[in-house]
Design an enzyme around this catalytic site. Sequence first.
Site: not given
Ligand code: URA
Length: 429
Positions: A87, A166, A173, A188, A192
């Site tokens: 990620h 999220d 956000r 966040s 996930k």
């Molecule tokens: N990517 C995400 O999934 N969440 C964030 O807060 C920032 C980047």
Amino acid sequence: IHATSVIATKRDGAELTTPQIDWVVDAYTRGDVAPEQMSSLLMAIVLRGMTRREIDDWTRAMIDSGTRMDFSGLRRGGAVLPTVDKHSTGGVGDKITLPLAPVVASFGVAVPQLSGRGLGHTGGTLDKLESIPGWRADLTTAEMHAQLENVGAVICAAGADLAPADRKLYALRDVTGTVESVPLIASSIMSKKIAEGTGALVLDVKVGSGAFLPDEALARQLAQTMVSLGVDAGVRTTALLTDMDSPLGLTAGNAVEVAESLEVLAGGGPSDVVELTIALAREMLDAAGVLDADPAAALADGSAMDTWRAMITAQGGDPDAPLPRAPHTDDVTAQTSGYVHRIDARAVGDAAWLLGAGRSRPGEAVQASAGVVMHAKPGDRISAGSPLFTLHTQTPERFDAARARLDEAAVILPDSPSAIRPIVLDRIG
Ligand code: URA
């Protein structure tokens, strides 16, 4: 517990209790806490921060808002398949997932790559792949499992039930100036990834103008927080801190980034994209327990390209179909002769977004063919009047805004730069 008391606790700099966090995340997800209340709490979190205990609780509350996935039963030829995911915290020209997932899968590892859409000035992996005719991002869990067992790599959208808190918080956000926060970004991303059930995870944490947290000390803190959240949840997690001061490669947009990824899969492509793909592949293969693999060989001998073609085909895409091309292009030329010292990633990301590669409202369609193609990288020589950027769009009325944003994006000086920043700045975990 009331929303106003939770907001006041954080506003006044105190620590939120576990019941307060559980209640507010759940109530917001169900619609019982209003967006204006949650945005006030989020701003208090941005300004006051969170303790490690609060981050743990917030992350767990977001995981518990949905269901967990499970890839532990994946098999090929009777053997259990290890799983590993990557990620990125988000960057400009960051198409690395496209060549990386097939490279890693070509060594017999399952790569369940749940990806996102563009956000602000950063591009989205799903938006890029959707420029391939026929390709679809939405798969059922059964389709995902079958593709992981048969092909090894899948890049798709997260289902609606993966950390729904999220999803809702992220949209809020994005429009309330509350993205830039270590606790909020860490929770966040990790909610996930933990809910997804991957066995191992490699984080690409960006540093520099094109990153959400440009400052290196904050990016490092983000990496450390995410690595310990992952390890505590039983996911083998490491992070690379990587440069995002200049865009990755020579393209930022959708189809233009797919085309560049195909060059990398064919054994060519810009050296920074190749270098980062190989560095992340090594980390992922190590984390999956494959120790003698040579990711560069998978690019050179076509095995990564074979996996790419199988992956695109399995999701309805035609790997041989021509990619969409923009009907309108325009060049931005160099004003002076000299050496490129810097190309500002943030400016290029904003320009690609202004040309139509990203969204200005949630759910809006993006232009597959929009984006910026760069003709020079830091260290290259360029002469006055030669093209520095080519802008691509379906909507030529957007050229002026994008040109204005790129006005000061490139720093060109008479002498060659003494050193180019390396791509991988550090490793954490
Ligand atoms: N990517 C995400 O999934 N969440 C964030 O807060 C920032 C980047």
